[in-house]
Every structure is written in C-alpha cells, then in structure tokens.
Design a protein around this motif. Structure first.
Motif, short mmCIF file in Angstrom:
data_model
loop_
_atom_site.label_atom_id
_atom_site.label_comp_id
_atom_site.label_asym_id
_atom_site.label_seq_id
_atom_site.Cartn_x
_atom_site.Cartn_y
_atom_site.Cartn_z
N ILE A 68 0.86 -1.18 0.00
CA ILE A 68 0.00 0.00 0.00
C ILE A 68 0.89 1.23 0.00
N LEU A 69 0.68 2.10 -0.98
CA LEU A 69 1.42 3.35 -1.07
C LEU A 69 0.41 4.49 -1.01
N VAL A 70 0.69 5.49 -0.18
CA VAL A 70 -0.24 6.60 0.01
C VAL A 70 0.50 7.91 -0.21
N ASP A 71 -0.12 8.80 -1.00
CA ASP A 71 0.40 10.17 -1.08
C ASP A 71 -0.72 11.11 -0.67
N ASP A 72 -0.54 12.39 -0.85
CA ASP A 72 -1.54 13.34 -0.37
C ASP A 72 -2.85 13.30 -1.16
N LYS A 73 -2.87 12.65 -2.31
CA LYS A 73 -4.07 12.63 -3.14
C LYS A 73 -4.68 11.25 -3.33
N ALA A 74 -3.88 10.18 -3.24
CA ALA A 74 -4.39 8.87 -3.64
C ALA A 74 -3.74 7.74 -2.86
N VAL A 75 -4.35 6.57 -2.99
CA VAL A 75 -3.81 5.32 -2.48
C VAL A 75 -3.50 4.44 -3.68
N TYR A 76 -2.33 3.85 -3.68
CA TYR A 76 -1.90 2.97 -4.77
C TYR A 76 -1.61 1.60 -4.19
N PHE A 77 -1.93 0.56 -4.96
CA PHE A 77 -1.67 -0.81 -4.56
C PHE A 77 -0.71 -1.43 -5.56
N ASN A 78 0.35 -2.02 -5.05
CA ASN A 78 1.29 -2.75 -5.88
C ASN A 78 1.13 -4.22 -5.52
N CYS A 79 0.40 -4.94 -6.36
CA CYS A 79 0.10 -6.35 -6.10
C CYS A 79 0.97 -7.22 -7.01
N PRO A 80 1.49 -8.34 -6.50
CA PRO A 80 2.33 -9.21 -7.31
C PRO A 80 1.61 -9.64 -8.60
N GLY A 81 2.28 -9.41 -9.71
CA GLY A 81 1.75 -9.81 -11.00
C GLY A 81 0.66 -8.92 -11.56
N ASP A 82 0.18 -7.94 -10.80
CA ASP A 82 -0.89 -7.10 -11.28
C ASP A 82 -0.86 -5.73 -10.58
N PRO A 83 0.11 -4.90 -10.91
CA PRO A 83 0.14 -3.58 -10.26
C PRO A 83 -1.09 -2.77 -10.66
N SER A 84 -1.76 -2.23 -9.67
CA SER A 84 -2.97 -1.43 -9.91
C SER A 84 -2.85 -0.15 -9.11
N SER A 85 -3.43 0.90 -9.63
CA SER A 85 -3.49 2.12 -8.84
C SER A 85 -4.92 2.63 -8.87
N PHE A 86 -5.36 3.11 -7.73
CA PHE A 86 -6.71 3.64 -7.61
C PHE A 86 -6.61 5.04 -7.06
N GLU A 87 -7.26 5.97 -7.69
CA GLU A 87 -7.27 7.35 -7.20
C GLU A 87 -8.67 7.68 -6.75
N PRO A 88 -8.79 8.46 -5.68
CA PRO A 88 -10.13 8.83 -5.23
C PRO A 88 -10.82 9.69 -6.28
N GLU A 89 -12.13 9.57 -6.31
CA GLU A 89 -12.90 10.34 -7.31
C GLU A 89 -13.08 11.75 -6.87
#
Length: 88
Positions: free
Chosen positions: A67-88
C-alpha cells in the motif's frame, strides 16, 4: 478480483487509507476490530505466513499487496498485477 484492505478504526494510518478509498466498488474494506473482520484477517494471516499482520494490509487474489499513500491517492502494488486507484 477485488482488493481487500484490512484496517482498524483506532489506527491513524488506516483511517487515511480508508478515507481515500470511500465509495470505491473495486476495493473492500474490512474492520479487524469486529469479530467477523478479526476472524477473516486471522484466516488470511494463516494462509500468508510471510505477512507480519500489520494494518492496514491489502490482499488481492490471495497475495499481499503493498500500500502506497500520497496526499491525493492510495496505490496498490500487487504481485503480477500492479494497480493504482485514485479517489474520485
């Protein structure tokens, strides 16, 4: 598959993550302070002995995600499937 984020309401870093994921249909949050959430998280830890059991924790397809968090979003780095999700 949905990413599950395990958290506790008494954990300040958890609250930051959960707040940024509110109203997301592709991320499920599980409160480990409830009986059901604690049992589910305990089962996940038994299967994933390499996990240290810290919260917040995220899992996708039975694999622990970073789990990676910055001031705007949370990002997930999952093995074999890196995904990032930003809040709407």
């Amino acid at each position: 598959m949905t990413i599950k984020v395990y958290f506790s309401p008494s954990c300040a870093p958890c609250q930051e993550v959960v707040a940024k994921l509110r109203d997301r249909s592709d991320v499920e949050t599980v409160d480990v302070d409830t009986d059901e959430g604690f049992l589910e998280f305990s089962d996940v830890l038994l299967v994933h002995s390499e996990s240290d059991g810290s919260i917040p924790s995220a899992f996708k397809d039975n694999q622990e995600c970073e789990i990676l968090v910055d001031d705007k979003a949370v990002y997930f780095n999952c093995p074999g499937d890196p995904s990032s999700f930003e809040p709407e």
